[in-house]
Design a protein around this motif. Structure first.
Motif, PDB file in Angstrom:
ATOM      1  N   ALA A  61     -36.430   9.241   3.822  1.00  0.00           N
ATOM      2  CA  ALA A  61     -36.389   9.759   5.188  1.00  0.00           C
ATOM      3  C   ALA A  61     -37.718  10.333   5.646  1.00  0.00           C
ATOM      4  O   ALA A  61     -38.575  10.697   4.845  1.00  0.00           O
ATOM      5  CB  ALA A  61     -35.305  10.837   5.277  1.00  0.00           C
ATOM      6  N   GLY A  62     -37.830  10.424   6.965  1.00  0.00           N
ATOM      7  CA  GLY A  62     -38.973  11.075   7.584  1.00  0.00           C
ATOM      8  C   GLY A  62     -40.286  10.414   7.217  1.00  0.00           C
ATOM      9  O   GLY A  62     -40.417   9.195   7.228  1.00  0.00           O
ATOM     10  N   ARG A  63     -41.258  11.243   6.860  1.00  0.00           N
ATOM     11  CA  ARG A  63     -42.593  10.721   6.573  1.00  0.00           C
ATOM     12  C   ARG A  63     -42.642   9.892   5.300  1.00  0.00           C
ATOM     13  O   ARG A  63     -43.602   9.165   5.065  1.00  0.00           O
ATOM     14  CB  ARG A  63     -43.613  11.862   6.531  1.00  0.00           C
ATOM     15  CG  ARG A  63     -43.432  12.842   5.403  1.00  0.00           C
ATOM     16  CD  ARG A  63     -44.379  14.038   5.570  1.00  0.00           C
ATOM     17  NE  ARG A  63     -44.340  14.931   4.440  1.00  0.00           N
ATOM     18  CZ  ARG A  63     -43.408  15.841   4.228  1.00  0.00           C
ATOM     19  NH1 ARG A  63     -42.418  15.977   5.083  1.00  0.00           N
ATOM     20  NH2 ARG A  63     -43.460  16.621   3.164  1.00  0.00           N
ATOM     21  N   ARG A  64     -41.603   9.943   4.476  1.00  0.00           N
ATOM     22  CA  ARG A  64     -41.557   9.146   3.249  1.00  0.00           C
ATOM     23  C   ARG A  64     -41.127   7.703   3.511  1.00  0.00           C
ATOM     24  O   ARG A  64     -41.263   6.844   2.651  1.00  0.00           O
ATOM     25  CB  ARG A  64     -40.616   9.805   2.254  1.00  0.00           C
ATOM     26  CG  ARG A  64     -41.150  11.155   1.794  1.00  0.00           C
ATOM     27  CD  ARG A  64     -40.110  11.964   1.057  1.00  0.00           C
ATOM     28  NE  ARG A  64     -40.649  13.260   0.691  1.00  0.00           N
ATOM     29  CZ  ARG A  64     -40.592  14.332   1.478  1.00  0.00           C
ATOM     30  NH1 ARG A  64     -40.018  14.262   2.657  1.00  0.00           N
ATOM     31  NH2 ARG A  64     -41.114  15.471   1.072  1.00  0.00           N
ATOM     32  N   ALA A  65     -40.593   7.429   4.685  1.00  0.00           N
ATOM     33  CA  ALA A  65     -40.120   6.076   5.016  1.00  0.00           C
ATOM     34  C   ALA A  65     -41.268   5.061   5.006  1.00  0.00           C
ATOM     35  O   ALA A  65     -41.050   3.900   4.660  1.00  0.00           O
ATOM     36  CB  ALA A  65     -39.407   6.073   6.364  1.00  0.00           C
ATOM     37  N   ALA A  66     -42.466   5.483   5.350  1.00  0.00           N
ATOM     38  CA  ALA A  66     -43.601   4.550   5.354  1.00  0.00           C
ATOM     39  C   ALA A  66     -43.872   4.024   3.942  1.00  0.00           C
ATOM     40  O   ALA A  66     -44.092   2.826   3.753  1.00  0.00           O
ATOM     41  CB  ALA A  66     -44.847   5.236   5.910  1.00  0.00           C
ATOM     42  N   ASP A  67     -43.823   4.905   2.928  1.00  0.00           N
ATOM     43  CA  ASP A  67     -44.004   4.472   1.542  1.00  0.00           C
ATOM     44  C   ASP A  67     -42.845   3.592   1.083  1.00  0.00           C
ATOM     45  O   ASP A  67     -43.012   2.729   0.224  1.00  0.00           O
ATOM     46  CB  ASP A  67     -44.104   5.672   0.598  1.00  0.00           C
ATOM     47  CG  ASP A  67     -45.465   6.343   0.619  1.00  0.00           C
ATOM     48  OD1 ASP A  67     -46.412   5.750   1.167  1.00  0.00           O
ATOM     49  OD2 ASP A  67     -45.583   7.452   0.076  1.00  0.00           O
ATOM     50  N   ALA A  68     -41.654   3.815   1.629  1.00  0.00           N
ATOM     51  CA  ALA A  68     -40.468   3.068   1.207  1.00  0.00           C
ATOM     52  C   ALA A  68     -40.498   1.618   1.677  1.00  0.00           C
ATOM     53  O   ALA A  68     -39.736   0.796   1.162  1.00  0.00           O
ATOM     54  CB  ALA A  68     -39.208   3.764   1.708  1.00  0.00           C
ATOM     55  N   GLN A  69     -41.353   1.288   2.608  1.00  0.00           N
ATOM     56  CA  GLN A  69     -41.464  -0.107   3.060  1.00  0.00           C
ATOM     57  C   GLN A  69     -41.778  -1.020   1.881  1.00  0.00           C
ATOM     58  O   GLN A  69     -41.281  -2.145   1.800  1.00  0.00           O
ATOM     59  CB  GLN A  69     -42.541  -0.230   4.142  1.00  0.00           C
ATOM     60  CG  GLN A  69     -42.729  -1.629   4.663  1.00  0.00           C
ATOM     61  CD  GLN A  69     -41.506  -2.170   5.381  1.00  0.00           C
ATOM     62  OE1 GLN A  69     -40.896  -1.481   6.181  1.00  0.00           O
ATOM     63  NE2 GLN A  69     -41.125  -3.387   5.078  1.00  0.00           N
ATOM     64  N   ALA A  70     -42.560  -0.537   0.927  1.00  0.00           N
ATOM     65  CA  ALA A  70     -42.879  -1.329  -0.266  1.00  0.00           C
ATOM     66  C   ALA A  70     -41.626  -1.613  -1.094  1.00  0.00           C
ATOM     67  O   ALA A  70     -41.526  -2.660  -1.740  1.00  0.00           O
ATOM     68  CB  ALA A  70     -43.917  -0.603  -1.121  1.00  0.00           C
ATOM     69  N   LEU A  71     -40.649  -0.710  -1.075  1.00  0.00           N
ATOM     70  CA  LEU A  71     -39.400  -0.928  -1.805  1.00  0.00           C
ATOM     71  C   LEU A  71     -38.577  -2.032  -1.153  1.00  0.00           C
ATOM     72  O   LEU A  71     -37.919  -2.814  -1.844  1.00  0.00           O
ATOM     73  CB  LEU A  71     -38.584   0.364  -1.862  1.00  0.00           C
ATOM     74  CG  LEU A  71     -39.246   1.539  -2.568  1.00  0.00           C
ATOM     75  CD1 LEU A  71     -38.380   2.786  -2.440  1.00  0.00           C
ATOM     76  CD2 LEU A  71     -39.513   1.205  -4.021  1.00  0.00           C
TER      77      LEU A  71
END
Length: 146
Positions: A61-71
């Motif tokens: 969630a939130g600002r961590r969603a950008a990193d989760a795109q790799a997942l």
């Protein structure tokens, strides 16, 4: 219904994390299944498999969603490779991406059709690591600012 959300430009990391991480952080080994979805806040929501096949929603969630795109890319790649090789169904555990996630549990209570309270749990990811294949691991996300 009145929308009481702050504008995105007003949300600080401390404000965001106070809303996400209301309980103590813990470490969990999770296998993410392909097929992430997004909610109206643009968070990524995966189905994760933990302890003996129990399935739980895992939120990036939130600002961590950008990193989760790799997942999303990684789980879709695993799914495509398995399907091309005649592998198991898309929601099968062997098709999952193994992660170690530091995060917090969030309990939700809602009413079912008969009016009874139903409790569900979500796991909110703060930081996560993926094995790099060479013995190392890559870390993503950020520790909560509380």
């Amino acid at each position: 219904m009145i929308n009481k959300r702050l504008g995105a430009h007003l949300v600080t990391p401390r404000y965001e994390d106070a809303g996400l991480f209301g309980t103590e952080l813990c470490r969990l080994d999770v296998k993410l299944l392909p097929g992430a979805r997004r909610n109206d806040r643009h968070d990524f929501i995966f189905t994760g498999i933990i302890d003996r096949g129990y399935r739980v929603p895992v939120f990036f969630a939130g600002r961590r969603a950008a990193d989760a795109q790799a997942l999303v890319v990684a789980t879709d790649r695993i799914r495509r490779q398995r399907v091309a090789a005649g592998g198991p169904a898309p929601d099968a555990e062997p098709q999952a991406l193994a992660l170690r996630i530091d995060g917090a549990w969030r309990k939700l209570v809602h009413q079912d059709a008969q009016g009874f309270a139903q409790v569900t749990h979500q796991f909110i990811a703060a930081m996560w690591s993926i094995g790099a294949g060479d013995g190392g691991a890559r870390r993503y996300g950020t520790p909560p600012v509380l």
